[in-house]
Write a protein that holds these residues in place. Structure first.
Motif, PDB file in Angstrom:
ATOM      1  N   LEU A   6       0.845  -1.191   0.000  1.00 45.80           N
ATOM      2  CA  LEU A   6       0.000   0.000   0.000  1.00 45.80           C
ATOM      3  C   LEU A   6       0.886   1.249   0.000  1.00 45.80           C
ATOM      4  O   LEU A   6       1.746   1.404   0.875  1.00 45.80           O
ATOM      5  CB  LEU A   6      -0.899   0.014   1.244  1.00 45.80           C
ATOM      6  N   ILE A   7       0.658   2.123  -0.942  1.00 45.81           N
ATOM      7  CA  ILE A   7       1.473   3.328  -1.084  1.00 45.81           C
ATOM      8  C   ILE A   7       0.815   4.471  -0.317  1.00 45.81           C
ATOM      9  O   ILE A   7      -0.284   4.898  -0.660  1.00 45.81           O
ATOM     10  CB  ILE A   7       1.624   3.707  -2.568  1.00 45.81           C
ATOM     11  N   HIS A   8       1.483   4.940   0.730  1.00 42.89           N
ATOM     12  CA  HIS A   8       0.986   6.044   1.547  1.00 42.89           C
ATOM     13  C   HIS A   8       1.832   7.283   1.285  1.00 42.89           C
ATOM     14  O   HIS A   8       3.049   7.190   1.231  1.00 42.89           O
ATOM     15  CB  HIS A   8       1.111   5.719   3.048  1.00 42.89           C
ATOM     16  N   GLY A   9       1.195   8.423   1.153  1.00 43.95           N
ATOM     17  CA  GLY A   9       1.964   9.639   0.954  1.00 43.95           C
ATOM     18  C   GLY A   9       1.128  10.879   1.173  1.00 43.95           C
ATOM     19  O   GLY A   9      -0.067  10.805   1.444  1.00 43.95           O
ATOM     20  N   ASP A  10       1.781  12.000   1.043  1.00 43.69           N
ATOM     21  CA  ASP A  10       1.130  13.291   1.176  1.00 43.69           C
ATOM     22  C   ASP A  10       0.696  13.722  -0.220  1.00 43.69           C
ATOM     23  O   ASP A  10       1.530  13.966  -1.089  1.00 43.69           O
ATOM     24  CB  ASP A  10       2.108  14.301   1.778  1.00 43.69           C
ATOM     25  N   GLU A  11      -0.588  13.800  -0.448  1.00 40.56           N
ATOM     26  CA  GLU A  11      -1.112  14.109  -1.768  1.00 40.56           C
ATOM     27  C   GLU A  11      -0.642  15.473  -2.268  1.00 40.56           C
ATOM     28  O   GLU A  11      -0.543  15.705  -3.466  1.00 40.56           O
ATOM     29  CB  GLU A  11      -2.641  14.037  -1.752  1.00 40.56           C
ATOM     30  N   ARG A  12      -0.289  16.365  -1.347  1.00 37.63           N
ATOM     31  CA  ARG A  12       0.218  17.676  -1.762  1.00 37.63           C
ATOM     32  C   ARG A  12       1.525  17.534  -2.531  1.00 37.63           C
ATOM     33  O   ARG A  12       1.792  18.306  -3.451  1.00 37.63           O
ATOM     34  CB  ARG A  12       0.393  18.585  -0.555  1.00 37.63           C
ATOM     35  N   VAL A  13       2.333  16.532  -2.172  1.00 34.64           N
ATOM     36  CA  VAL A  13       3.583  16.289  -2.896  1.00 34.64           C
ATOM     37  C   VAL A  13       3.258  15.855  -4.324  1.00 34.64           C
ATOM     38  O   VAL A  13       3.815  16.379  -5.286  1.00 34.64           O
ATOM     39  CB  VAL A  13       4.449  15.232  -2.179  1.00 34.64           C
ATOM     40  N   TRP A  14       2.331  14.896  -4.474  1.00 31.10           N
ATOM     41  CA  TRP A  14       1.930  14.434  -5.802  1.00 31.10           C
ATOM     42  C   TRP A  14       1.391  15.603  -6.633  1.00 31.10           C
ATOM     43  O   TRP A  14       1.737  15.771  -7.785  1.00 31.10           O
ATOM     44  CB  TRP A  14       0.890  13.329  -5.682  1.00 31.10           C
ATOM     45  N   ASN A  15       0.538  16.417  -5.995  1.00 32.48           N
ATOM     46  CA  ASN A  15      -0.045  17.555  -6.709  1.00 32.48           C
ATOM     47  C   ASN A  15       1.014  18.570  -7.127  1.00 32.48           C
ATOM     48  O   ASN A  15       0.810  19.313  -8.080  1.00 32.48           O
ATOM     49  CB  ASN A  15      -1.112  18.235  -5.857  1.00 32.48           C
ATOM     50  N   GLY A  16       2.134  18.612  -6.423  1.00 34.66           N
ATOM     51  CA  GLY A  16       3.213  19.537  -6.740  1.00 34.66           C
ATOM     52  C   GLY A  16       4.139  19.049  -7.845  1.00 34.66           C
ATOM     53  O   GLY A  16       4.959  19.810  -8.339  1.00 34.66           O
ATOM     54  N   ALA A  20       4.874  15.770 -16.318  1.00 31.07           N
ATOM     55  CA  ALA A  20       5.925  14.869 -16.789  1.00 31.07           C
ATOM     56  C   ALA A  20       6.422  13.978 -15.649  1.00 31.07           C
ATOM     57  O   ALA A  20       6.658  12.780 -15.844  1.00 31.07           O
ATOM     58  CB  ALA A  20       7.073  15.660 -17.394  1.00 31.07           C
ATOM     59  N   GLU A  21       6.578  14.557 -14.456  1.00 30.78           N
ATOM     60  CA  GLU A  21       7.025  13.760 -13.302  1.00 30.78           C
ATOM     61  C   GLU A  21       5.963  12.738 -12.901  1.00 30.78           C
ATOM     62  O   GLU A  21       6.290  11.599 -12.565  1.00 30.78           O
ATOM     63  CB  GLU A  21       7.343  14.686 -12.125  1.00 30.78           C
ATOM     64  N   GLN A  22       4.694  13.138 -12.935  1.00 29.38           N
ATOM     65  CA  GLN A  22       3.615  12.191 -12.637  1.00 29.38           C
ATOM     66  C   GLN A  22       3.594  11.067 -13.669  1.00 29.38           C
ATOM     67  O   GLN A  22       3.448   9.894 -13.312  1.00 29.38           O
ATOM     68  CB  GLN A  22       2.266  12.907 -12.589  1.00 29.38           C
ATOM     69  N   ALA A  23       3.757  11.412 -14.939  1.00 32.14           N
ATOM     70  CA  ALA A  23       3.763  10.400 -15.997  1.00 32.14           C
ATOM     71  C   ALA A  23       4.945   9.452 -15.826  1.00 32.14           C
ATOM     72  O   ALA A  23       4.809   8.239 -16.060  1.00 32.14           O
ATOM     73  CB  ALA A  23       3.808  11.072 -17.372  1.00 32.14           C
ATOM     74  N   ALA A 103       8.027   5.608  -6.036  1.00 33.31           N
ATOM     75  CA  ALA A 103       7.274   6.416  -5.076  1.00 33.31           C
ATOM     76  C   ALA A 103       7.613   7.884  -5.237  1.00 33.31           C
ATOM     77  O   ALA A 103       8.720   8.234  -5.651  1.00 33.31           O
ATOM     78  CB  ALA A 103       7.594   5.963  -3.649  1.00 33.31           C
ATOM     79  N   ALA A 104       6.648   8.705  -4.895  1.00 34.51           N
ATOM     80  CA  ALA A 104       6.887  10.151  -4.846  1.00 34.51           C
ATOM     81  C   ALA A 104       7.721  10.453  -3.600  1.00 34.51           C
ATOM     82  O   ALA A 104       7.757   9.654  -2.658  1.00 34.51           O
ATOM     83  CB  ALA A 104       5.552  10.898  -4.794  1.00 34.51           C
ATOM     84  N   PRO A 105       8.391  11.598  -3.567  1.00 34.85           N
ATOM     85  CA  PRO A 105       9.189  11.944  -2.388  1.00 34.85           C
ATOM     86  C   PRO A 105       8.355  11.889  -1.108  1.00 34.85           C
ATOM     87  O   PRO A 105       7.246  12.407  -1.054  1.00 34.85           O
ATOM     88  CB  PRO A 105       9.640  13.379  -2.684  1.00 34.85           C
TER      89      PRO A 105
END
Length: 117
Positions: A6-16, A20-23, A103-105
């Motif tokens: 299960l991938i847990h993270g702060d959605e604000r990081v993903w939104n930032g 291209a980084e999301q892709a 994973a995102a930071p």
């Protein structure tokens, strides 16, 4: 034995992240799934989840009057971003795969055995 990653993270990081980084993270998950397959790991399921603002919390057992609120959690900024369900020999192997998950930071990967009922 089946484990969920299960991938847990702060959605604000993903939104930032840029588009291209999301892709690239999405593509990295495709490569991760391919690596699992090539290693002979049975992947029961893998999916990214839509933004947490689309989640709803439902109180079970209340029938049609059960309260429903915005989710994904009662409070906090952490969210569940995606999951993989894999069938591996043991927890050590599941943890080993979790270490390689894209994973995102700041994200963490929770490794939990699946209880089949």
């Amino acid at each position: 034995m089946e484990y969920t990653l299960l991938i847990h993270g702060d959605e604000r990081v993903w939104n930032g992240l840029s588009e291209a980084e999301q892709a690239e993270l999405d593509a990295a998950h495709v490569r991760f799934g391919r690596a699992l397959h090539e290693a002979g790991v049975t992947v029961r399921y893998g999916a990214g989840l839509r933004r947490s603002c689309s989640a709803r919390l439902v109180v079970p057992g209340g029938g049609s009057e059960a309260p429903v609120s915005d989710g994904p959690y009662r409070e906090g900024h952490e969210h569940l971003g995606g999951l993989w369900v894999i069938d591996v020999a043991d927890e050590a192997e599941a943890v080993s795969w979790a270490r390689w998950m894209p994973a995102a930071p700041g994200d963490l990967v929770e490794v939990r055995p699946v209880r089949v009922t």
